[in-house]
Design a protein around this motif. Sequence first.
Motif, PDB file in Angstrom:
ATOM      1  N   THR A 230      43.021  37.661 -42.496  1.00  0.00           N
ATOM      2  CA  THR A 230      44.131  36.895 -41.928  1.00  0.00           C
ATOM      3  C   THR A 230      45.315  36.749 -42.871  1.00  0.00           C
ATOM      4  N   GLY A 231      45.077  36.927 -44.186  1.00  0.00           N
ATOM      5  CA  GLY A 231      46.120  36.642 -45.165  1.00  0.00           C
ATOM      6  C   GLY A 231      46.194  35.167 -45.545  1.00  0.00           C
ATOM      7  N   ALA A 232      45.178  34.401 -45.182  1.00  0.00           N
ATOM      8  CA  ALA A 232      45.180  32.967 -45.500  1.00  0.00           C
ATOM      9  C   ALA A 232      44.931  32.730 -46.983  1.00  0.00           C
ATOM     10  N   ARG A 233      45.469  31.636 -47.460  1.00  0.00           N
ATOM     11  CA  ARG A 233      45.233  31.223 -48.849  1.00  0.00           C
ATOM     12  C   ARG A 233      44.021  30.297 -48.885  1.00  0.00           C
ATOM     13  N   VAL A 234      43.110  30.551 -49.822  1.00  0.00           N
ATOM     14  CA  VAL A 234      41.923  29.722 -49.947  1.00  0.00           C
ATOM     15  C   VAL A 234      41.710  29.323 -51.402  1.00  0.00           C
ATOM     16  N   HIS A 235      40.950  28.266 -51.566  1.00  0.00           N
ATOM     17  CA  HIS A 235      40.640  27.726 -52.898  1.00  0.00           C
ATOM     18  C   HIS A 235      39.161  27.398 -52.921  1.00  0.00           C
ATOM     19  N   ILE A 236      38.427  27.992 -53.856  1.00  0.00           N
ATOM     20  CA  ILE A 236      36.992  27.746 -53.966  1.00  0.00           C
ATOM     21  C   ILE A 236      36.763  26.527 -54.864  1.00  0.00           C
ATOM     22  N   ALA A 237      36.149  25.516 -54.288  1.00  0.00           N
ATOM     23  CA  ALA A 237      35.908  24.268 -55.021  1.00  0.00           C
ATOM     24  C   ALA A 237      34.682  24.391 -55.913  1.00  0.00           C
ATOM     25  N   HIS A 238      34.667  23.593 -56.952  1.00  0.00           N
ATOM     26  CA  HIS A 238      33.538  23.370 -57.870  1.00  0.00           C
ATOM     27  C   HIS A 238      32.617  24.585 -58.024  1.00  0.00           C
ATOM     28  N   HIS A 239      33.174  25.676 -58.539  1.00  0.00           N
ATOM     29  CA  HIS A 239      32.374  26.887 -58.715  1.00  0.00           C
ATOM     30  C   HIS A 239      31.305  26.652 -59.781  1.00  0.00           C
ATOM     31  N   SER A 240      30.054  27.012 -59.454  1.00  0.00           N
ATOM     32  CA  SER A 240      28.950  26.604 -60.326  1.00  0.00           C
ATOM     33  C   SER A 240      28.117  27.742 -60.890  1.00  0.00           C
TER      34      SER A 240
END
Length: 484
Positions: A230-240
């Motif tokens: 889609t071309g959406a912007r995403v942010h991955i939280a609390h990568h572990s």
Amino acid sequence: MEKVDLVIRGGTVVAPDRMVQAAVAIDGERIVAVGHDDLMPAGREELRADGLYLLPGAIDSHVHFRDPGYPRKENWKSGSAAAACGGVTTVFDMPNTNPPTGTLEALRLKQKAAESSYVDYGIHGLFGDDTVDRLEELLEGGVTSFKAFVGNTFGNLPAPSDGALLEGFEKLAPLGIRTVVHAENSSIMARRQQRLQDAGRNDALAHLASRPAVCEIEAIGRVLALAEWTGARVHIAHHSAADSLFVLREAKRRGVDVTVETCPQYLLLNTGDTGRLGGILRLNPPIREARHNQPLWDALMEGVIDMIATDHAPHTPEEKTRDSIWDCDCGFPGVETQMPLMLTEINRERATLMDYVRWSSVNPAKAWGLYGAKGVIAPGAHADIAVVDMARGGVLSQGRLHSLSRISPWHGRTVRGVPLHTLVRGRFVMRDGNLVEEAAGWGRSVKAVQRMPAPRPRNADSYTSAVLATPEGAPPARPLEMMP
């Protein structure tokens, strides 16, 4: 030259690429000059910062201030006081409050609660099956961004279906708005937890066993596939997990607009601490084995992980110390301890102060469309500054936290490097290590200064809106063009 409100003299200004001894002049809410002492205007007030470092105030993109709904755990005044005393000048609050921030009515309740904030703030709206049709309305109402709980956590909000994720990304991609994703596979975790409970596993390590790293690998891959399409912007939280870094590395190589945060707990704690801390350490994603720590540091240095956040998630001591791990609430306070913990590692030469500024302020400002107004000490920017003493040591104490949650895995930990003063838009909210109580309510929404870069939607002719508007017999959407 006319006098300005404040001049900070004698300190070292830290940017992501250099450190320069310079004075900083502040008038009203903004910085008006940075340079040699002799070139500064006179100040109605002056602060000597000899031997100290001036950092752009930290931007924590992941806090839970619990209001409305859970005031016994935290409220905006207590949570933002903790932020101020931790050198954090902007926070982004998560939507799993009660009611969840998925309607205009719920948003108004949160905005009212935030009127007591010491620090500036963004508000993540809820992204779920029931809110996909309200995303634009919530943006107009004041949310800055969205949060999709693909993995279950406190509040037990249902994970959005893949269909809702795709449709929501189709709506947000043309707007350039970023979505935070809690990326764990809920189905695997629910089945694993039930199997463990049926087998009588109630120990602290059972929580980790219920959420293996493959949950993170699968969920990140699925979310990035939809974002890339889609071309959406995403942010991955609390990568572990070290194991899922390859998915992010490859996506960034292809040009997917994904930013990533990790937290001090994933860098500095591991299952070797679980026996000592038990349920205090329960959070989502879980604290993992020691082999994950260093790869996360390496990913920060490489740029695969962009920033430090805290997942500040307060609960009462009673809620953290129950006999069964499944009865212990997930999360603990972190917004006040992040900077001392990270500065301690800088003093140990694991990274530089310039690296830290990039992780704590510059990259978050860029991810959320705030860079220029925030994330930098330069003329025209908001005077959001943490004045830091890298030589001052101390011992973290849960009893001295400003959060209502007086239970922390960092209790008793020795640190070296602490914020002494915090300014938000030119006003002291912490001074000489003490909260400036009359500054409550000074914080405001960052919505007015948020300027996201131009969006880059992709495959728009296959969006739900396009399909619904397409006459019968129209040609199918073109195949995905892989990013260079």
